[in-house]
Design an enzyme around this catalytic site. Structure first.
Site, short mmCIF file in Angstrom:
data_model
loop_
_atom_site.label_atom_id
_atom_site.label_comp_id
_atom_site.label_asym_id
_atom_site.label_seq_id
_atom_site.Cartn_x
_atom_site.Cartn_y
_atom_site.Cartn_z
N TYR A 1 -21.65 -12.23 8.73
CA TYR A 1 -21.02 -11.89 9.79
C TYR A 1 -20.33 -10.87 9.56
O TYR A 1 -19.24 -10.80 10.57
CB TYR A 1 -20.68 -13.15 10.66
CG TYR A 1 -21.28 -14.54 10.53
CD1 TYR A 1 -22.42 -14.35 11.28
CD2 TYR A 1 -21.13 -15.45 9.81
CE1 TYR A 1 -23.20 -15.25 11.69
CE2 TYR A 1 -21.96 -16.82 10.09
CZ TYR A 1 -22.96 -16.54 10.77
OH TYR A 1 -23.94 -17.59 10.88
N HIS A 2 -20.03 -10.12 8.70
CA HIS A 2 -18.98 -9.00 8.51
C HIS A 2 -19.67 -7.55 8.42
O HIS A 2 -19.23 -6.84 7.42
CB HIS A 2 -18.21 -9.52 7.24
CG HIS A 2 -17.31 -10.74 7.41
ND1 HIS A 2 -16.85 -11.43 6.55
CD2 HIS A 2 -17.05 -11.38 8.63
CE1 HIS A 2 -16.14 -12.42 7.00
NE2 HIS A 2 -16.46 -12.41 8.05
#
Length: 186
Positions: free
Chosen positions: A106-107
């Site tokens: 998620y980055h």
């Protein structure tokens, strides 16, 4: 972290999890438009593990984790290895497991890189090159991924953008903009 932690084994009562990830991946994904319609979702290609160096890093990481768990300090707390499982051995076995199970964390960053080169989407004031009135204010402006969670830098980017926007719309900035416009008109 099976299915991002949504799938929990009911057979496990106690245990610990060690997460292996590539903090500075060499693989690069892409975000592009599917069409000219603003209602169409973008096309996102994560391109996970495109570069062998990323796979090599993960294989080494799993091996190191196994060494750590087998250490005298932790081995007494370790039960049966759940994932990838003690039957998954060797580089080929680990690579197969990783290719079938690895995911992002998620980055994502860099899809709207800040800078002045040909690949840059926004300038140092987060304004989109070639467009009036549009800024990008999130982690996508970061040219590369940091070695940690992107939450704090994303907050910092937003705070800096808010300060720049407020400064540009302050009465003083509006007054200066008006005098420049009058000088150009003369």
């Amino acid at each position: 972290m099976e299915d991002h932690g949504r799938k929990l084994s009911r057979n496990l009562q106690y245990g610990f999890t060690i997460h292996v990830c590539v903090l500075r991946p060499n693989s690069r994904g892409r975000v592009s438009l599917k069409s000219a319609s603003p209602t169409d979702d973008p096309e996102i290609e994560l391109n996970l593990l495109e570069k062998q160096a990323d796979m090599d890093c993960l294989i080494l990481g799993v091996k190191r984790v196994r060494e750590i768990i087998q250490s005298p300090e932790l081995s007494r707390y370790a039960g049966v290895e759940y994932l990838p499982g003690s039957d998954v051995q060797g580089d080929d076995g680990l690579e197969s497991y990783i290719r079938n199970n690895a995911n992002h964390i998620y980055h994502p960053v860099g899809t709207c890189k800040m800078g002045v080169d040909d690949m840059a989407v926004v300038d140092n004031r987060l304004k989109v090159h070639g467009l009036e009135g549009l800024r990008v204010v999130d982690a996508s402006i970061m040219p590369t991924l940091i070695s940690g969670n992107t939450n704090a830098p994303a907050i910092m980017i937003a705070e800096k953008a808010a300060a720049m926007i407020l400064a540009e719309h302050s009465p003083k900035a509006q007054s200066e903009k008006s005098s420049v416009t009058e000088e150009v008109a003369v």
